[in-house]
Design a protein around this motif. Sequence first.
Motif, mmCIF file in Angstrom:
data_model
loop_
_atom_site.group_PDB
_atom_site.id
_atom_site.type_symbol
_atom_site.label_atom_id
_atom_site.label_comp_id
_atom_site.label_asym_id
_atom_site.label_seq_id
_atom_site.Cartn_x
_atom_site.Cartn_y
_atom_site.Cartn_z
ATOM 1 N N THR A 101 47.788 36.426 45.670
ATOM 2 C CA THR A 101 47.606 37.345 44.543
ATOM 3 C C THR A 101 46.620 38.444 44.918
ATOM 4 N N ASN A 102 45.534 38.067 45.555
ATOM 5 C CA ASN A 102 44.522 39.021 46.006
ATOM 6 C C ASN A 102 45.137 40.051 46.948
ATOM 7 N N VAL A 149 37.478 52.280 33.584
ATOM 8 C CA VAL A 149 37.791 51.195 32.665
ATOM 9 C C VAL A 149 36.681 50.153 32.758
ATOM 10 N N ASN A 150 36.630 49.251 31.789
ATOM 11 C CA ASN A 150 35.679 48.146 31.834
ATOM 12 C C ASN A 150 36.110 47.240 32.985
ATOM 13 N N LYS A 151 35.309 47.205 34.041
ATOM 14 C CA LYS A 151 35.725 46.478 35.237
ATOM 15 C C LYS A 151 34.620 45.572 35.743
ATOM 16 N N LEU A 152 35.025 44.672 36.593
ATOM 17 C CA LEU A 152 34.130 43.677 37.156
ATOM 18 C C LEU A 152 34.097 43.850 38.665
ATOM 19 N N THR A 153 32.903 43.958 39.237
ATOM 20 C CA THR A 153 32.767 44.042 40.691
ATOM 21 C C THR A 153 32.891 42.629 41.255
ATOM 22 N N VAL A 154 33.721 42.483 42.290
ATOM 23 C CA VAL A 154 33.980 41.158 42.868
ATOM 24 C C VAL A 154 33.800 41.203 44.388
ATOM 25 N N ARG A 155 33.623 40.031 44.949
ATOM 26 C CA ARG A 155 33.538 39.897 46.406
ATOM 27 C C ARG A 155 34.655 38.991 46.900
ATOM 28 N N GLN A 156 35.099 39.279 48.105
ATOM 29 C CA GLN A 156 36.139 38.476 48.739
ATOM 30 C C GLN A 156 35.486 37.287 49.444
ATOM 31 N N THR A 157 36.057 36.095 49.272
ATOM 32 C CA THR A 157 35.604 34.905 49.971
ATOM 33 C C THR A 157 36.840 34.206 50.514
#
Length: 170
Positions: free
Chosen positions: A84-85, A113-121
């Motif tokens: 999915t990523n 837009v209202n967003k969320l910062t994410v990190r890849q693991t």
Amino acid sequence: MNKQQTETMQNTLAQNKNLLQNEQTLVNKQVGLNINKNSENLDDLLEFVKKETQTFKDISARGSSYVSIVKSENGTRFVINKATNEKLGYPTEIYIGYKDEHLMIFNAEGMAVNKLTVRQTKNKITIYNTKLVDEIINHFGIDFSEITSKSFAEGYFENKGREILYVKLL
């Protein structure tokens, strides 16, 4: 491989292709589905699937879900799987919202837009945000009283300039 073997192989492949096409036509007629091979519009297929078919409750094999939620004494997290990523383009910022019974996720990089910062693991996205996870659980009424994790495999992608994942959580 000599010329005769090549010709025999080509004839066999052509016959198999014709058999597959005939079989697909028969299957389409049996389920009442009319597919236009040149059409990218999947509205007819989605309408057919939603109105005239049913899915099995547990069709996913381990690792084939789009997302999973963990809610336990040891931690709370929301996980977007590797495939999915990849389809989302390995985003560093994502939008998480909902439409009807579907959770919506898309790559929100560069968008207002209202967003969320994410990190890849390990090519997955793992979000440790108890407030967000609780909001998702409460909105969709997901019962974690007897389980600590749940995976969701029913969903689809739609491209509206970027791939949008719709995951059914009800």
